[in-house]
Design a protein around this motif. Structure first.
Motif, PDB file in Angstrom:
ATOM      1  N   GLY A 218      30.489  51.600  37.027  1.00 32.07           N
ATOM      2  CA  GLY A 218      30.951  50.216  37.016  1.00 32.07           C
ATOM      3  C   GLY A 218      32.448  50.040  36.948  1.00 32.07           C
ATOM      4  N   GLY A 220      34.395  50.328  39.524  1.00 23.52           N
ATOM      5  CA  GLY A 220      34.762  49.645  40.758  1.00 23.52           C
ATOM      6  C   GLY A 220      35.911  50.273  41.515  1.00 23.52           C
ATOM      7  N   GLN A 278      36.006  50.103  33.327  1.00 24.01           N
ATOM      8  CA  GLN A 278      34.814  49.268  33.488  1.00 24.01           C
ATOM      9  C   GLN A 278      34.989  47.938  32.743  1.00 24.01           C
ATOM     10  OE1 GLN A 278      31.341  50.739  31.533  1.00 24.01           O
ATOM     11  NE2 GLN A 278      29.933  49.414  32.646  1.00 24.01           N
ATOM     12  N   MET A 281      37.364  45.721  34.747  1.00 17.54           N
ATOM     13  CA  MET A 281      36.699  45.150  35.917  1.00 17.54           C
ATOM     14  C   MET A 281      35.737  44.032  35.525  1.00 17.54           C
ATOM     15  SD  MET A 281      37.822  46.324  38.753  1.00 17.54           S
ATOM     16  CE  MET A 281      36.527  45.675  39.803  1.00 17.54           C
ATOM     17  N   ASN A 282      35.005  44.235  34.433  1.00 16.27           N
ATOM     18  CA  ASN A 282      34.095  43.184  33.964  1.00 16.27           C
ATOM     19  C   ASN A 282      34.877  41.939  33.550  1.00 16.27           C
ATOM     20  OD1 ASN A 282      31.845  44.780  34.386  1.00 16.27           O
ATOM     21  ND2 ASN A 282      31.762  45.530  32.288  1.00 16.27           N
ATOM     22  N   THR A 285      36.085  40.188  36.700  1.00 20.48           N
ATOM     23  CA  THR A 285      34.963  39.498  37.351  1.00 20.48           C
ATOM     24  C   THR A 285      34.625  38.199  36.628  1.00 20.48           C
ATOM     25  OG1 THR A 285      34.045  41.623  38.108  1.00 20.48           O
ATOM     26  CG2 THR A 285      32.561  39.733  38.077  1.00 20.48           C
ATOM     27  N   GLN A 289      34.969  34.384  38.136  1.00 22.63           N
ATOM     28  CA  GLN A 289      33.784  33.531  38.228  1.00 22.63           C
ATOM     29  C   GLN A 289      33.964  32.224  37.452  1.00 22.63           C
ATOM     30  OE1 GLN A 289      30.790  36.284  36.880  1.00 22.63           O
ATOM     31  NE2 GLN A 289      30.228  36.869  38.967  1.00 22.63           N
ATOM     32  N   LEU A 326      36.306  42.866  45.463  1.00 22.74           N
ATOM     33  CA  LEU A 326      35.492  41.857  44.775  1.00 22.74           C
ATOM     34  C   LEU A 326      34.177  41.572  45.499  1.00 22.74           C
ATOM     35  CD1 LEU A 326      38.301  39.337  43.777  1.00 22.74           C
ATOM     36  CD2 LEU A 326      37.113  40.951  42.284  1.00 22.74           C
ATOM     37  N   SER A 329      31.219  42.847  43.823  1.00 20.68           N
ATOM     38  CA  SER A 329      30.833  42.103  42.614  1.00 20.68           C
ATOM     39  C   SER A 329      30.298  40.718  42.956  1.00 20.68           C
ATOM     40  CB  SER A 329      32.049  41.969  41.683  1.00 20.68           C
ATOM     41  OG  SER A 329      32.567  43.238  41.333  1.00 20.68           O
ATOM     42  N   ASN A 330      30.007  40.487  44.245  1.00 19.79           N
ATOM     43  CA  ASN A 330      29.462  39.210  44.725  1.00 19.79           C
ATOM     44  C   ASN A 330      30.395  38.033  44.452  1.00 19.79           C
ATOM     45  OD1 ASN A 330      27.054  40.481  45.606  1.00 19.79           O
ATOM     46  ND2 ASN A 330      26.253  40.407  43.520  1.00 19.79           N
TER      47      ASN A 330
END
Length: 462
Positions: A218, A220, A278, A281-282, A285, A289, A326, A329-330
Motif C-alpha cells: 500500500g 503506492g 503507506q 499515501m493513505n 488519499t 477525497q 492517484l 486509488s480511484n
C-alpha cells in the motif's frame, strides 16, 4: 584525421559486445582513423559517447543484435549491422561508413512542427542529469503500461460502470487486462527502470521487486519511487565495492548484485520504509477525497499551471505522475484537470495563429495547423517551438490558460478514468464524469490562452 563513433551490443552483453568493440578499434588504428566505441554490455553502458564525440564524428557504426536508440545520431551517416559483422570484417564497415559520409549521405530532419518537437525533446533528454534523469527514465518506461491499462479500463466502462463485476464477461476481461495486469505492473516498472537508469541491468530485478513490494503493502507510486532509487544506488554501490577475481566477474550482474540488492531492498521496504510511506499515501488519499470546493479549485489551478510551465519537462511530468499515481486509488479528479490543462497550450496557440495572424511569423502560422491535432491528442509538447521562440510571452500565456482549465475542471467535479488519449477517449461511456463541463473547461482555457497571446505578443513589423 577522420573520426568514427560506434556502439556495440549483443543480447547477453558479455562476449560479443566486447569482441566487436576490440575488432573495430584495432582496424581503425591500422587505418589511422580515430575511433571511439560505446559498449552496451551486461554491466551497462561503458565508454559512453558524449555529445561532443558525436558532433566531431564523420560517421557512425552500430553493430548490435539489440535495439540501440539512434536519435542522438541525427544528421550523421549510420552503418547498422549485426554484431558479428563487426567481429568478422571491421575494416569494410569502416570503409563503408567513410564512403557514405563523403557522399553526404546523412539522416535529414525536416523543419516541421513534429520534428521541432522531437529535436527539443532530444535536447531535454540530453540535458537531464542526476535524480531527475533517473526518475524520467522510470516514468517513460511506465507510461505505456499506464496508457494501455487505462484505456483497457476505459473500454470496460462501455458496458456499464459496474459491468466488470460480472465474471466471465468481456467487461471483466478488459478490467483484468487494465487494472489487474497493466496497472499492477505500473509501480514495479517505474521502480525497476529508475534503478536501471542508475545501475544498468543489475538494478532492474531489485528495483522491480522493491516496486512490487511497495504496491502490495500500500505504499503506492511514492513507495515505488523510493524503492527504485534505493535499489539503483545500492546496486551501484555494491558494484563499485565488491571485487571478485576475473574468472568470477560474470557472476556479478546475474547473481551477486541482483540477489544482494533484492534482499536488502526487500527487507527495508517491508520493515522500515513501507509502513510510514503507506501512512503518507493513505493521508494523501483521504485529503484528496475530502477536498472542499475552494481547495479543489486551488489544486486544479496549481496542476494546470505546472502542465504548461515546461510542456513535457520535469514540472509537467511531476504533475502528470501525481495524477497517474492517484488512479490506482480511484481518485479521478486530478487526472481530468491534468489532461485538460495539457491539451490547452497547443490548442490556444493554434487558435491564436488563426485569430491574430499579425503577431506570428509565417512559419509559426503554418506550425499552428498541426498544433490543433497535437492539442486534441494531449501532446503538450506541440507548444514547445512557440515557447522556444518567445518564452517570456508564450509561457505566461499558456500557464494562465492551463491554470484556468485545471481550476474549472476541479470546480465542475470532472473525473477522468483514462490517463491519456485527449478527446479520443472522451466519447467512451462512463470514462468522464460531467463531460459537457469538461469540454467547456478546455474551450475556456484555450480562449484564455489565445487572448493572453493577443495581449502580450506585439504585432510584427512588416
Amino acid at each position: 584525421m577522420k573520426k568514427i563513433v560506434a556502439v556495440t551490443s549483443c543480447p547477453t552483453g558479455i562476449a560479443h559486445t566486447y569482441m566487436a568493440s576490440e575488432s573495430l578499434e584495432e582496424s581503425a588504428k591500422e587505418m589511422n582513423i580515430k575511433m571511439k566505441v560505446e559498449t552496451q554490455g551486461s554491466v551497462g553502458v561503458e565508454n559512453e559517447l558524449t555529445e561532443q564525440d558525436i558532433k566531431e564524428a564523420d560517421a557512425v557504426i552500430i553493430a548490435a543484435d539489440t535495439n540501440v536508440s539512434k536519435e542522438r545520431f541525427a544528421n550523421k551517416y549510420i552503418v547498422e549491422v549485426a554484431v558479428a559483422d563487426a567481429i568478422n570484417d571491421a575494416e569494410s564497415l569502416i570503409n563503408k561508413a567513410l564512403e557514405g559520409a563523403e557522399k553526404g549521405q546523412t539522416t535529414q530532419i525536416n523543419n516541421d512542427l513534429y520534428n521541432q518537437v522531437s529535436q527539443e525533446k532530444s535536447k531535454r533528454k540530453e540535458s537531464r542529469t542526476g535524480a531527475y534523469k533517473h526518475l524520467m527514465t522510470g516514468v517513460s518506461f511506465m507510461l505505456p503500461f499506464v496508457v494501455a491499462g487505462g484505456l483497457s479500463i476505459a473500454l470496460s466502462f462501455v458496458f456499464g460502470i459496474n459491468a466488470a463485476q460480472e465474471e466471465g464477461t468481456l467487461a471483466a476481461a478488459l478490467m483484468q487486462i487494465g487494472s489487474g495486469s497493466a496497472f499492477a505492473l505500473m509501480v514495479p516498472i517505474l521502480a525497476g527502470y529508475i534503478a536501471y537508469s542508475i545501475a544498468d541491468r543489475p538494478g532492474i530485478a531489485p528495483g522491480m521487486i522493491g516496486g512490487m513490494l511497495a504496491s502490495s503493502i500500500g505504499a503506492g507510486f511514492l513507495g515505488g519511487i523510493i524503492a527504485g532509487f534505493l535499489a539503483g544506488y545500492l546496486t551501484q554501490w555494491l558494484k563499485n565495492h565488491i571485487k571478485l577475481p576475473q574468472t568470477l566477474q560474470g557472476l556479478m550482474p546475474i547473481l551477486i548484485l541482483p540477489f544482494l540488492s533484492s534482499l536488502i531492498v526487500g527487507l527495508l521496504m517491508i520493515y522500515l520504509i513501507g509502513p510510514p510511506v503507506q501512512g503518507i499515501m493513505n493521508g494523501l488519499t483521504n485529503w484528496l477525497q475530502g477536498l472542499t470546493e475552494a481547495n479543489a479549485v486551488i489544486l486544479g489551478l496549481i496542476l494546470g499551471a505546472m502542465m504548461a510551465f515546461d510542456m513535457g519537462g520535469p514540472v509537467n511530468k511531476a504533475a502528470y505522475t501525481f495524477g497517474v499515481g492517484l488512479l490506482g486509488s480511484n481518485i479521478y479528479g486530478p487526472m481530468a484537470a491534468i489532461m485538460a490543462a495539457g491539451m490547452t497550450p497547443p490548442l490556444g496557440l493554434a487558435l491564436a495563429t488563426v485569430l491574430f495572424k499579425s503577431r506570428f511569423t509565417r512559419q509559426e502560422i503554418e506550425a499552428g495547423k498541426p498544433a490543433w491535432f497535437m492539442g486534441i491528442s494531449f501532446i503538450t509538447e506541440g507548444a514547445i517551438p512557440f515557447a522556444a521562440a518567445d518564452p517570456f510571452r508564450v509561457i505566461p500565456s499558456t500557464m494562465t490558460g492551463s491554470a484556468v482549465t485545471g481550476a474549472l475542471s476541479m470546480l465542475f467535479g470532472v473525473g477522468l478514468k483514462a490517463p491519456h488519449g485527449g478527446i479520443f477517449v472522451l466519447p467512451i461511456p462512463n470514462v468522464v464524469t460531467n463531460l459537457g463541463f469538461y469540454a467547456l473547461a478546455i474551450i475556456i482555457g484555450t480562449i484564455v490562452t489565445a487572448l493572453m497571446l493577443r495581449i502580450l505578443k506585439p504585432k510584427l513589423t512588416k
